[in-house]
Design a protein around this motif. Structure first.
Motif, PDB file in Angstrom:
ATOM      1  N   PRO A   1       5.996   0.503   2.470  1.00 45.35           N
ATOM      2  CA  PRO A   1       5.801  -1.067   2.304  1.00 45.35           C
ATOM      3  C   PRO A   1       5.346  -1.427   3.592  1.00 45.35           C
ATOM      4  O   PRO A   1       5.185  -0.813   4.945  1.00 45.35           O
ATOM      5  CB  PRO A   1       7.275  -1.672   2.396  1.00 45.35           C
ATOM      6  CG  PRO A   1       8.097  -0.375   2.023  1.00 45.35           C
ATOM      7  CD  PRO A   1       7.603   1.047   2.433  1.00 45.35           C
ATOM      8  N   LYS A   2       4.265  -2.600   3.565  1.00 42.21           N
ATOM      9  CA  LYS A   2       3.810  -3.099   4.839  1.00 42.21           C
ATOM     10  C   LYS A   2       3.675  -4.395   4.677  1.00 42.21           C
ATOM     11  O   LYS A   2       4.061  -4.918   3.555  1.00 42.21           O
ATOM     12  CB  LYS A   2       2.108  -2.698   4.457  1.00 42.21           C
ATOM     13  CG  LYS A   2       1.763  -1.161   4.979  1.00 42.21           C
ATOM     14  CD  LYS A   2       0.383  -1.054   4.658  1.00 42.21           C
ATOM     15  CE  LYS A   2      -0.313   0.103   5.689  1.00 42.21           C
ATOM     16  NZ  LYS A   2      -1.732   0.110   5.479  1.00 42.21           N
ATOM     17  N   THR A   3       3.323  -5.071   5.863  1.00 40.84           N
ATOM     18  CA  THR A   3       3.299  -6.471   5.663  1.00 40.84           C
ATOM     19  C   THR A   3       2.184  -6.753   4.508  1.00 40.84           C
ATOM     20  O   THR A   3       1.068  -6.277   4.666  1.00 40.84           O
ATOM     21  CB  THR A   3       2.809  -7.096   7.139  1.00 40.84           C
ATOM     22  OG1 THR A   3       3.069  -6.292   7.895  1.00 40.84           O
ATOM     23  CG2 THR A   3       3.570  -8.612   7.138  1.00 40.84           C
ATOM     24  N   GLY A   4       2.546  -7.788   3.564  1.00 37.95           N
ATOM     25  CA  GLY A   4       1.392  -8.150   2.594  1.00 37.95           C
ATOM     26  C   GLY A   4       1.288  -7.191   1.561  1.00 37.95           C
ATOM     27  O   GLY A   4       0.164  -7.100   0.919  1.00 37.95           O
TER      28      GLY A   4
ATOM     29  N   ALA B   1      12.545  -3.092  -0.651  1.00 34.75           N
ATOM     30  CA  ALA B   1      11.149  -3.557  -0.490  1.00 34.75           C
ATOM     31  C   ALA B   1      10.961  -4.369  -1.503  1.00 34.75           C
ATOM     32  O   ALA B   1      10.599  -4.001  -2.653  1.00 34.75           O
ATOM     33  CB  ALA B   1      10.298  -2.165  -0.730  1.00 34.75           C
TER      34      ALA B   1
ATOM     35  N   HIS C   1      -3.621   1.216  -1.818  1.00 36.13           N
ATOM     36  CA  HIS C   1      -2.947  -0.062  -1.519  1.00 36.13           C
ATOM     37  C   HIS C   1      -2.644  -0.987  -2.537  1.00 36.13           C
ATOM     38  O   HIS C   1      -3.640  -1.317  -3.520  1.00 36.13           O
ATOM     39  CB  HIS C   1      -3.763  -0.917  -0.363  1.00 36.13           C
ATOM     40  CG  HIS C   1      -2.908  -2.051   0.324  1.00 36.13           C
ATOM     41  ND1 HIS C   1      -1.848  -1.962   0.969  1.00 36.13           N
ATOM     42  CD2 HIS C   1      -3.239  -3.197  -0.068  1.00 36.13           C
ATOM     43  CE1 HIS C   1      -1.465  -3.202   1.137  1.00 36.13           C
ATOM     44  NE2 HIS C   1      -2.064  -4.083   0.304  1.00 36.13           N
TER      45      HIS C   1
ATOM     46  N   ASP D   1      -0.515  -4.933  -4.021  1.00 37.88           N
ATOM     47  CA  ASP D   1       0.102  -6.043  -3.715  1.00 37.88           C
ATOM     48  C   ASP D   1       1.699  -5.907  -4.167  1.00 37.88           C
ATOM     49  O   ASP D   1       2.437  -6.346  -3.665  1.00 37.88           O
ATOM     50  CB  ASP D   1      -0.252  -7.127  -4.275  1.00 37.88           C
ATOM     51  CG  ASP D   1      -1.669  -7.687  -3.996  1.00 37.88           C
ATOM     52  OD1 ASP D   1      -1.884  -7.373  -2.666  1.00 37.88           O
ATOM     53  OD2 ASP D   1      -2.240  -8.004  -4.784  1.00 37.88           O
ATOM     54  N   HIS D   2       1.802  -5.100  -5.275  1.00 35.32           N
ATOM     55  CA  HIS D   2       3.213  -4.864  -5.949  1.00 35.32           C
ATOM     56  C   HIS D   2       3.073  -3.458  -6.557  1.00 35.32           C
ATOM     57  O   HIS D   2       2.172  -3.027  -7.087  1.00 35.32           O
ATOM     58  CB  HIS D   2       3.526  -6.036  -7.015  1.00 35.32           C
ATOM     59  CG  HIS D   2       4.842  -6.172  -7.217  1.00 35.32           C
ATOM     60  ND1 HIS D   2       5.769  -6.848  -6.406  1.00 35.32           N
ATOM     61  CD2 HIS D   2       5.686  -5.385  -7.998  1.00 35.32           C
ATOM     62  CE1 HIS D   2       7.121  -6.874  -7.093  1.00 35.32           C
ATOM     63  NE2 HIS D   2       6.947  -5.981  -7.989  1.00 35.32           N
TER      64      HIS D   2
END
Ligand SMILES: Cc1cc2nc3c(=O)[nH]c(=O)nc-3n(C[C@H](O)[C@H](O)[C@H](O)COP(=O)(O)OP(=O)(O)OC[C@H]3O[C@@H](n4cnc5c(N)ncnc54)[C@H](O)[C@@H]3O)c2cc1C
Length: 417
Positions: free
Chosen positions: A228-231, A367, A243, A245-246
């Motif tokens: 998990p990362k910011t955004g 997350a 990468h 978003d979901h």
């Protein structure tokens, strides 16, 4: 609602259905699986949209039966004893789910999901080549002994109470409805509302083709971890990170490993099943038939007859046990003496099963950009459509069609909320 980049991990019937529902909301979807679509557990099931199967596996009656079944080498239940130490926490939770109040709660939850199951498929199969593999055949449970039939009355009444047609068949009518069945069976019950899929693997392949036709991607890679990362979130594969978003984790029994990397616990175990796919359709039934005593299904498929069943508790990566298929073949011939079993293919696959027989559908506690869709036990084909819809509704912030609380991840964790 904004369109997001969503990675679906797992191209089984559940993952592909999630992908189709997410595409309907405009999300950009990428399905990632090391195998081609439909090659996991979704490959070999009995093909029944078993919306009447609303009773969980853990019941007081099942607990009573388990020791006897485990001691018989030909029973439909098998435990690989050397795996018992690692399986015991799961069995302890299973036993706790057999309390009458828990059975009532899980039945209500399964009934709610099953009531929405076929509607959950309508929109994603409309105009799809997958629809031509769905048939309204009904299905039947056959009882060789009168006492087994009597013991099943309560469960059948429960199905009827939830609105499913239940018709007990006797004598001449029984053999008219199910020709080829051996003559001395005690009773049968037909559930005429039920649909079947005559080629479960091709069904998934065709839905996956729809994902691609709608602009999605289906690619072969194994996911090794989630970061998990910011955004958003990074999906790690041998070929690099993707990468998103979901992320939707629909990796069947392997979902537990991915979840544990995030600190979640789903409560899944591998419940292994087998099939023998007979090349010839000769002597087979016109609809799927469940043996009340031996718990396997004889299904008329597009390319022959399939004998499918067995609940084998063992590590997912242990080699298949050929004796299980021999038992299926013997039992199948015993029930349908005209079956041609000489030429057949065999298969073993892992159901992902929770102690309460309910799937895990919901967000990760650790997350929020991760949603789980797994743990569908004996009902993954049945419940894939509604699962996809629930996952899409959650992302869109729409009111879910069923109470999601009983399905939440981490429900088997001690002190879970
Ligand atoms: C003998 C038998 C009979 C059955 N009969 C019926 C029936 O009649 N009706 C019914 O409703 N259900 C039935 N089932 C159950 C049903 O088949 C399953 O519940 C269903 O297939 C589960 O689908 P799934 O998509 O969750 O899992 P799978 O089909 O197993 O898909 C999971 C996918 O995830 C992929 N994956 C795993 N790890 C990773 C990773 N790290 N990265 C990327 N991808 C990964 C796998 O390769 C796999 O393709 C039966 C099961 C068995 C064994």
């Amino acid at each position: 609602m904004s369109a997001r980049d969503v990675v679906v991990i797992g191209g089984g019937v559940v993952g592909i259905s999630c992908a189709r529902w997410l595409q309907r909301d405009g999300h950009r979807v990428r399905v990632v699986d090391p195998q081609a679509p439909g090659q996991g557990c979704s490959f070999g099931n009995a093909g029944v949209f078993a919306v009447d199967s609303i009773i969980p596996e853990a019941t007081p009656h099942a607990l009573w039966d388990v020791p006897r079944m485990l001691l018989s080498s030909t029973s439909p239940l098998r435990l690989v004893w050397r795996d018992l130490p690692r399986l015991s926490p799961w069995f302890a939770r299973f036993a706790l789910q057999a309390r009458p109040a828990r059975v009532r709660a899980s039945t209500a939850s399964l009934a709610g999901l099953c009531a929405e199951a076929m509607a959950g498929y309508r929109e994603i199969t409309e105009g799809s080549a997958a629809a031509s593999l769905m048939r309204h055949t009904g299905w039947a449970h056959v009882f060789e002994r009168a006492e087994t039939a009597a013991g099943a009355r309560h469960e059948m009444d429960e199905r009827a109470r939830h609105g499913w047609g239940v018709r007990w068949l006797d004598g001449a009518e029984l053999h008219e409805r199910i020709p080829g069945l051996r003559h001395d069976v005690a009773a049968a019950v037909e559930l005429p509302d039920i649909w079947m899929c005559v080629d479960p693997a091709r069904f998934v392949e065709r839905l996956a083709a729809d994902v691609v036709a709608a602009g999605g991607q289906v690619e072969q890679a194994r996911v090794t971890g989630l970061r998990p990362k910011t955004g958003g979130i990074d999906v790690q594969t041998a070929g690099g990170a993707i990468h998103a978003d979901h992320v939707v984790v629909a990796a069947g029994v392997d979902s537990e490993g991915l979840a544990s990397g995030l600190g979640d616990r789903l409560g899944l175990t591998a419940e292994r099943g087998y099939h023998a796919m007979l090349e010839s359709g000769e002597g087979g039934p016109p609809m799927p038939i469940m043996s009340g005593e031996h718990k396997f299904v004889t299904s008329p498929m597009a390319n022959g007859v399939r004998l499918a069943g067995t609940a084998e508790f063992a590590r997912a990566d242990r080699a298949a046990d050929p004796r299980r298929v021999r038992i299926l073949l013997d039992r199948g011939r015993n029930l349908f003496p005209g079956l041609r079993t000489e030429s057949h293919a065999t298969w073993m696959g892992c159901r992902s099963t929770t102690p309460d027989s309910l799937p895990v559908i919901g967000r990760s506690a650790a997350a929020p950009a991760v949603t789980y869709a797994c743990g569908h036990q004996h009902l993954g084909l049945t419940l894939a459509g509604i699962t996809g819809r629930l996952v899409a509704d959650d992302l869109a912030g729409r009111e879910p069609r069923v109470d999601m609380r009983p399905l939440r991840p981490n429900r088997f964790r001690i002190f879970s909320t």
